[in-house]
Motif scaffolding. Structure first.
Motif, short mmCIF file in Angstrom:
data_model
loop_
_atom_site.label_atom_id
_atom_site.label_comp_id
_atom_site.label_asym_id
_atom_site.label_seq_id
_atom_site.Cartn_x
_atom_site.Cartn_y
_atom_site.Cartn_z
N TRP A 51 0.75 -1.11 0.10
CA TRP A 51 0.18 0.12 0.04
C TRP A 51 1.02 1.27 0.21
CZ3 TRP A 51 -0.55 4.07 3.68
CH2 TRP A 51 -1.62 4.68 3.20
N ASP A 52 1.90 1.43 0.93
CA ASP A 52 2.85 2.30 1.01
C ASP A 52 3.62 2.46 -0.41
OD1 ASP A 52 4.22 4.59 2.25
OD2 ASP A 52 5.82 3.26 2.57
N ARG A 53 4.10 1.72 -1.08
CA ARG A 53 4.65 1.90 -2.54
C ARG A 53 3.61 2.12 -3.56
NH1 ARG A 53 8.19 -3.82 -2.70
NH2 ARG A 53 9.72 -3.38 -1.04
N GLN A 54 2.27 1.68 -3.47
CA GLN A 54 1.53 2.20 -4.35
C GLN A 54 1.09 3.52 -4.30
OE1 GLN A 54 -1.94 -0.50 -4.07
NE2 GLN A 54 -0.85 -1.99 -5.08
N LEU A 55 1.01 4.20 -2.98
CA LEU A 55 0.53 5.34 -2.67
C LEU A 55 1.93 6.46 -3.03
CD1 LEU A 55 -1.06 7.42 -1.28
CD2 LEU A 55 0.03 7.23 0.70
N LYS A 56 3.21 6.09 -2.92
CA LYS A 56 4.33 6.83 -3.18
C LYS A 56 4.32 6.97 -4.74
CE LYS A 56 7.39 5.84 0.67
NZ LYS A 56 8.56 5.26 0.93
N ARG A 57 4.12 5.82 -5.54
CA ARG A 57 4.18 5.88 -7.04
C ARG A 57 3.20 6.68 -7.71
NH1 ARG A 57 3.43 0.13 -8.51
NH2 ARG A 57 1.25 0.53 -8.29
#
Length: 70
Positions: free
Chosen positions: A15-21
């Protein structure tokens, strides 16, 4: 219990990676559209190529890249 903790940790990392992207993509689109709008407002579409226009375009690209890297 350990499996559920691992699943939660893994899904929160995804979720964190998707949000950052998504935030980076949104930020990049806003910066690119702003640079294009500023160029069009400054030079317009009908004016011939001015001597300072390539310098202005280069500086605009450099500022956009610096903004995205920061």
């Amino acid at each position: 219990m350990t499996n559920s903790v691992k699943r939660t940790t893994i899904s929160s990392v995804n979720w964190d990676r998707q949000l950052k992207r998504r935030l980076f993509i949104t930020d990049a689109l806003v910066v690119i559209l702003t640079v294009i709008a500023a160029r069009l407002l400054r030079f317009g579409l009908d004016e011939p190529l001015e001597s300072d226009q390539p310098v202005y375009d280069g500086l605009s690209a450099l500022l956009a890249i610096a903004w995205l890297v920061a």
